[in-house]
Design a protein around this motif. Structure first.
Motif, PDB file in Angstrom:
ATOM      1  N   GLY A  38      31.170  53.360  39.781  1.00  0.00           N
ATOM      2  CA  GLY A  38      31.418  52.029  39.219  1.00  0.00           C
ATOM      3  C   GLY A  38      32.261  52.189  37.972  1.00  0.00           C
ATOM      4  N   ILE A  39      33.369  51.484  37.919  1.00  0.00           N
ATOM      5  CA  ILE A  39      34.253  51.581  36.753  1.00  0.00           C
ATOM      6  C   ILE A  39      34.243  50.227  36.047  1.00  0.00           C
ATOM      7  CG2 ILE A  39      36.620  51.991  35.967  1.00  0.00           C
ATOM      8  CD1 ILE A  39      37.019  53.809  38.404  1.00  0.00           C
ATOM      9  N   ILE A  40      33.904  50.214  34.763  1.00  0.00           N
ATOM     10  CA  ILE A  40      33.861  48.945  34.029  1.00  0.00           C
ATOM     11  C   ILE A  40      35.144  48.834  33.215  1.00  0.00           C
ATOM     12  CG2 ILE A  40      32.528  47.500  32.453  1.00  0.00           C
ATOM     13  CD1 ILE A  40      30.122  49.390  33.006  1.00  0.00           C
ATOM     14  N   GLY A  41      36.028  47.952  33.631  1.00  0.00           N
ATOM     15  CA  GLY A  41      37.303  47.771  32.941  1.00  0.00           C
ATOM     16  C   GLY A  41      38.461  48.166  33.829  1.00  0.00           C
ATOM     17  N   ALA A  42      39.351  47.186  34.104  1.00  0.00           N
ATOM     18  CA  ALA A  42      40.484  47.430  35.015  1.00  0.00           C
ATOM     19  C   ALA A  42      41.788  47.614  34.264  1.00  0.00           C
ATOM     20  CB  ALA A  42      40.593  46.278  36.009  1.00  0.00           C
ATOM     21  N   GLY A  43      41.734  48.223  33.080  1.00  0.00           N
ATOM     22  CA  GLY A  43      42.955  48.570  32.351  1.00  0.00           C
ATOM     23  C   GLY A  43      43.506  49.888  32.880  1.00  0.00           C
ATOM     24  N   PRO A  44      44.527  50.441  32.240  1.00  0.00           N
ATOM     25  CA  PRO A  44      45.133  51.671  32.757  1.00  0.00           C
ATOM     26  C   PRO A  44      44.164  52.853  32.836  1.00  0.00           C
ATOM     27  CG  PRO A  44      45.997  51.107  30.568  1.00  0.00           C
ATOM     28  CD  PRO A  44      45.221  49.929  31.054  1.00  0.00           C
ATOM     29  N   GLY A  45      43.199  52.923  31.910  1.00  0.00           N
ATOM     30  CA  GLY A  45      42.223  54.017  31.946  1.00  0.00           C
ATOM     31  C   GLY A  45      41.368  53.930  33.192  1.00  0.00           C
ATOM     32  N   GLY A  46      40.791  52.759  33.420  1.00  0.00           N
ATOM     33  CA  GLY A  46      39.925  52.558  34.582  1.00  0.00           C
ATOM     34  C   GLY A  46      40.702  52.702  35.882  1.00  0.00           C
ATOM     35  N   LEU A  47      41.900  52.151  35.929  1.00  0.00           N
ATOM     36  CA  LEU A  47      42.676  52.185  37.177  1.00  0.00           C
ATOM     37  C   LEU A  47      43.164  53.598  37.503  1.00  0.00           C
ATOM     38  CD1 LEU A  47      44.754  48.870  37.021  1.00  0.00           C
ATOM     39  CD2 LEU A  47      42.536  49.279  38.092  1.00  0.00           C
ATOM     40  N   VAL A 105      35.601  48.560  40.869  1.00  0.00           N
ATOM     41  CA  VAL A 105      36.041  48.284  39.493  1.00  0.00           C
ATOM     42  C   VAL A 105      35.568  46.887  39.105  1.00  0.00           C
ATOM     43  CG1 VAL A 105      38.026  48.114  37.941  1.00  0.00           C
ATOM     44  CG2 VAL A 105      38.117  49.705  39.859  1.00  0.00           C
ATOM     45  N   TYR A 106      34.856  46.800  37.989  1.00  0.00           N
ATOM     46  CA  TYR A 106      34.364  45.508  37.485  1.00  0.00           C
ATOM     47  C   TYR A 106      35.218  45.099  36.292  1.00  0.00           C
ATOM     48  CZ  TYR A 106      30.179  47.076  39.986  1.00  0.00           C
ATOM     49  OH  TYR A 106      29.300  47.536  40.940  1.00  0.00           O
ATOM     50  N   ASP A 107      35.627  43.838  36.230  1.00  0.00           N
ATOM     51  CA  ASP A 107      36.360  43.384  35.041  1.00  0.00           C
ATOM     52  C   ASP A 107      36.021  41.923  34.741  1.00  0.00           C
ATOM     53  OD1 ASP A 107      39.076  44.631  33.458  1.00  0.00           O
ATOM     54  OD2 ASP A 107      38.642  42.494  33.190  1.00  0.00           O
ATOM     55  N   ARG A 108      35.977  41.629  33.447  1.00  0.00           N
ATOM     56  CA  ARG A 108      35.612  40.252  33.053  1.00  0.00           C
ATOM     57  C   ARG A 108      36.763  39.273  33.283  1.00  0.00           C
ATOM     58  NH1 ARG A 108      35.707  41.252  26.508  1.00  0.00           N
ATOM     59  NH2 ARG A 108      37.808  42.061  26.496  1.00  0.00           N
ATOM     60  N   TYR A 109      37.988  39.790  33.413  1.00  0.00           N
ATOM     61  CA  TYR A 109      39.123  38.897  33.632  1.00  0.00           C
ATOM     62  C   TYR A 109      39.311  38.595  35.119  1.00  0.00           C
ATOM     63  CZ  TYR A 109      40.654  39.397  28.762  1.00  0.00           C
ATOM     64  OH  TYR A 109      40.745  39.362  27.407  1.00  0.00           O
ATOM     65  N   ASP A 110      40.227  37.653  35.377  1.00  0.00           N
ATOM     66  CA  ASP A 110      40.497  37.268  36.766  1.00  0.00           C
ATOM     67  C   ASP A 110      41.538  38.169  37.421  1.00  0.00           C
ATOM     68  OD1 ASP A 110      42.386  36.363  34.987  1.00  0.00           O
ATOM     69  OD2 ASP A 110      42.740  34.457  35.989  1.00  0.00           O
ATOM     70  N   ARG A 111      42.331  38.887  36.606  1.00  0.00           N
ATOM     71  CA  ARG A 111      43.349  39.793  37.163  1.00  0.00           C
ATOM     72  C   ARG A 111      43.141  41.179  36.575  1.00  0.00           C
ATOM     73  NH1 ARG A 111      46.403  35.111  35.774  1.00  0.00           N
ATOM     74  NH2 ARG A 111      47.132  34.017  37.641  1.00  0.00           N
ATOM     75  N   ARG A 154      50.804  47.266  41.605  1.00  0.00           N
ATOM     76  CA  ARG A 154      49.913  48.428  41.504  1.00  0.00           C
ATOM     77  C   ARG A 154      48.475  48.023  41.831  1.00  0.00           C
ATOM     78  NH1 ARG A 154      51.700  53.504  42.128  1.00  0.00           N
ATOM     79  NH2 ARG A 154      53.574  53.850  40.934  1.00  0.00           N
ATOM     80  N   ASN A 155      48.046  46.854  41.320  1.00  0.00           N
ATOM     81  CA  ASN A 155      46.686  46.390  41.628  1.00  0.00           C
ATOM     82  C   ASN A 155      46.533  46.230  43.142  1.00  0.00           C
ATOM     83  OD1 ASN A 155      46.307  46.257  38.880  1.00  0.00           O
ATOM     84  ND2 ASN A 155      46.619  44.046  38.747  1.00  0.00           N
ATOM     85  N   GLU A 156      47.572  45.642  43.750  1.00  0.00           N
ATOM     86  CA  GLU A 156      47.519  45.413  45.208  1.00  0.00           C
ATOM     87  C   GLU A 156      47.485  46.738  45.964  1.00  0.00           C
ATOM     88  OE1 GLU A 156      50.956  42.913  45.700  1.00  0.00           O
ATOM     89  OE2 GLU A 156      49.998  41.377  44.451  1.00  0.00           O
ATOM     90  N   GLN A 157      48.253  47.712  45.454  1.00  0.00           N
ATOM     91  CA  GLN A 157      48.288  49.021  46.121  1.00  0.00           C
ATOM     92  C   GLN A 157      46.891  49.664  46.098  1.00  0.00           C
ATOM     93  OE1 GLN A 157      49.717  52.174  43.815  1.00  0.00           O
ATOM     94  NE2 GLN A 157      50.150  53.545  45.536  1.00  0.00           N
ATOM     95  N   VAL A 211      40.075  50.431  47.062  1.00  0.00           N
ATOM     96  CA  VAL A 211      39.335  50.216  45.802  1.00  0.00           C
ATOM     97  C   VAL A 211      38.826  48.772  45.821  1.00  0.00           C
ATOM     98  CG1 VAL A 211      39.532  50.059  43.285  1.00  0.00           C
ATOM     99  CG2 VAL A 211      40.722  51.895  44.523  1.00  0.00           C
ATOM    100  N   THR A 212      37.527  48.593  45.523  1.00  0.00           N
ATOM    101  CA  THR A 212      36.952  47.241  45.497  1.00  0.00           C
ATOM    102  C   THR A 212      37.016  46.700  44.070  1.00  0.00           C
ATOM    103  OG1 THR A 212      35.440  47.895  47.237  1.00  0.00           O
ATOM    104  CG2 THR A 212      34.845  45.914  45.986  1.00  0.00           C
ATOM    105  N   PHE A 213      37.552  45.507  43.915  1.00  0.00           N
ATOM    106  CA  PHE A 213      37.610  44.882  42.590  1.00  0.00           C
ATOM    107  C   PHE A 213      36.583  43.757  42.525  1.00  0.00           C
ATOM    108  CE2 PHE A 213      41.770  46.905  42.692  1.00  0.00           C
ATOM    109  CZ  PHE A 213      41.933  47.330  41.384  1.00  0.00           C
ATOM    110  N   VAL A 214      35.764  43.775  41.486  1.00  0.00           N
ATOM    111  CA  VAL A 214      34.843  42.656  41.243  1.00  0.00           C
ATOM    112  C   VAL A 214      35.321  41.999  39.958  1.00  0.00           C
ATOM    113  CG1 VAL A 214      32.442  41.968  40.890  1.00  0.00           C
ATOM    114  CG2 VAL A 214      32.978  43.969  42.320  1.00  0.00           C
TER     115      VAL A 214
END
Ligand code: FAD
Ligand code: SF4
Ligand code: SF4
Length: 478
Positions: A152-161, A176-182, A204-207, A213-216
């Motif tokens: 489980g990765i908390i944060g979809a910034g460059p580090g998490g991704l 990957v969990y993120d509080r934002y919508d994108r 990149r997100n789409e790739q 990779v599952t995004f929540v």
């Protein structure tokens, strides 16, 4: 004998891709540099002297194999150049656009030191991977085999991704969990489009999503879901939440309406302008510079992003107050030059002393001078007594840097050690924290830093997580 494509720095001068005129740039949020044409990229790459000890590479946080991909580009072998480049960098086209190259790879290029002008490493890196996208060489991840472990990765910034990418390539189940919508973190909502156009991040997100990779999204850990719940769901957890608490202004009137945080201003702009989202604060004018006299306080790259965004939003004037001089500012000189071309005025050696009006209508500006050097050798700014003036302002943007939030208190994790700066304490090489199976990467460990360092952390951490899993399977097999 084959024609020598390299070592052309004596006969070929340094050249960047064309830059759009300032007048054009002021009108939109598109990137300011065009793409190299194929021949130009090859010619510029061919300026490299193929150093035996490449200082460019040692000063790149990812230790990119720069001389090799420059040579392949000069030889027209672009697909191979792409393969070499992406082997060490998760997002080469993003780093090529927004790394402060003058402080990293290019600033340490040997031919720059010998007075010939650096090889344009960033622009070539961007060119290689943009071409790879156009040609269809960038494909979704296809692991050779799936593994049972989940992260489980908390944060979809460059580090998490970056961590997600490496783990998924190894077959791990990644959420990957993120509080934002994108997804994308500050690459999506902090950095303006004129430095990094948003489709470059979104593809990149789409790739990653296409690779499994599952995004929540819209999931604020600590509110929507507990940290303990995430720990229970996964075999390892990576915290990659970045830093968002702005340093604040002091002084009379600092709480007045019309004084806003840089991150709120930039996020509203990115959402409204780049994504066409409905942003009430942008539409009401609260977070919009249109028709206003704007004063930005700070001298870092975030301040440069705010002044240049204000210009594009149609401010009547944009001034930047910074307490040191031009030579001693933390922001990149290239960005200052771009801002000046676009019409920003810099008031060096000035600091805000107070604010008049509510809503604000002026900043009382204190003039400064540089005093004796401090312990680090840097000259400290000190006020010049009696030297102050009023600077009219309808919008004041605070861009004084970021500090960590009180994260462990937020998540009630007594066992998660933090530093005295409120960042998470983690081993730099692996991201391991004081909690078993919990890792941390990027700005939440380093404090406000760079995309390239977050990528490096994410990649290193993913390798450490894989070692943890391999170690556990080896014990289980005994
Ligand atoms: P972030 O990118 O901040 O991502 C963190 C993610 O975690 C976010 O998506 C956030 O929504 C999410 N998150 C936070 N808390 C929670 C929670 N509780 N639950 C769920 N999700 C959560 N660097 C450069 O290299 N070049 C530049 O030109 C540059 N320009 C910049 C301009 C601005 C205005 C700013 C603010 C920064 C800039 N940086 C730049 C710095 C760079 O963006 C950061 O260093 C980098 O994004 C850090 O990556 P990260 O993954 O650690 O965190
Ligand atoms: Fe330079 Fe950044 Fe690319 Fe490294 S990742 S080569 S520092 S632009
Ligand atoms: Fe080429 Fe400059 Fe790197 Fe030397 S330091 S290998 S000249 S890019």
């Amino acid at each position: 004998m084959a024609k020598q494509p390299m070592l052309k720095f004596v006969t070929v001068g340094r050249d960047m891709p064309d830059k759009r005129t300032a007048e054009e740039r002021r009108e939109d949020f598109q990137e300011i540099y065009a793409e190299f044409a194929e021949q130009k990229a090859a010619e510029q790459a061919g300026r490299c002297s193929q150093c035996g000890v490449p200082y460019c590479q040692s000063h790149c946080p990812l230790h990119n194999n720069i001389p090799d991909w420059l040579k392949l580009t000069a030889e027209g072998r672009l697909q191979e150049a792409y393969e070499v480049s992406q082997a060490t960098n998760t997002f080469p086209e993003i780093c090529g656009r927004i790394c402060p190259q003058d402080r990293l790879c290019e600033g340490n290029c040997v031919i720059e030191k010998s007075g010939h002008g650096t090889v344009t490493i960033g622009a070539v890196e961007k060119y290689i991977t943009d071409t790879a996208w156009e040609e269809g060489w960038v494909q979704p991840i296809e692991p050779a085999a799936d593994r049972p472990e989940s992260v489980g990765i908390i944060g979809a910034g460059p580090g998490g991704l970056a961590a997600a990418d490496v783990l998924r390539r190894a077959g791990v189940q990644v959420t990957v969990y993120d509080r934002y919508d994108r997804a994308g973190g500050l690459m999506t909502y902090g950095i303006p489009g004129f430095k990094l156009e948003k489709p470059v991040v979104m593809r990149r997100n789409e790739q990653l999503e296409a690779g499994g990779v599952t995004f929540v999204m819209n999931c604020n850990v600590g509110e929507t879901i507990g940290f303990d719940e995430i720990r229970e769901k996964h075999d390892a957890v990576i915290i990659a939440t970045g830093v968002y608490k702005s340093r604040d202004l002091k002084g009379p009137g600092a709480g007045a309406d019309g004084i806003v945080r840089a991150i709120d201003f930039l996020t509203a702009s990115n959402r409204a302008v780049n994504f066409g989202d409905h942003v009430p604060e942008f539409e009401s004018g609260e977070l919009n510079a249109k028709g206003k006299r704007v004063v930005v306080i700070g001298g870092g790259d975030t301040a440069m992003d705010c002044v240049r965004t204000s210009i594009r939003q149609g401010a009547t004037s944009v001034k930047c107050l910074y307490r040191r001089d031009r030579q001693n500012m933390p922001g990149s000189q290239r960005e200052v030059a771009n801002a000046e071309e676009e019409g920003v005025e810099f008031e060096w050696l000035t600091a805000p002393k107070a604010f008049k009006g509510d809503p604000v209508n002026a900043v009382v500006v204190q003039k400064m001078r540089l005093g004796a050097p401090d312990a680090t050798g840097r000259q400290s700014p000190e006020p010049i007594e009696g030297a102050e003036y009023d600077e009219p302002a309808d919008l004041v943007i605070k861009a004084l840097g970021f500090e960590a939030e009180e994260l462990p208190t937020l998540w009630g994790q007594e066992g998660l050690e933090v530093t005295r700066w409120g960042t998470v304490k983690a081993e730099f090489t692996s991201g391991k924290t004081s909690l078993d199976g919990v890792y941390a990467v990027g700005d939440i460990v380093r404090g406000a830093s760079l995309v390239v360092w977050a990528i490096r952390d994410g990649r290193d951490c993913a390798e450490a997580v894989l070692s943890q899993f391999d170690g556990a399977s080896a014990i289980a097999a005994e």
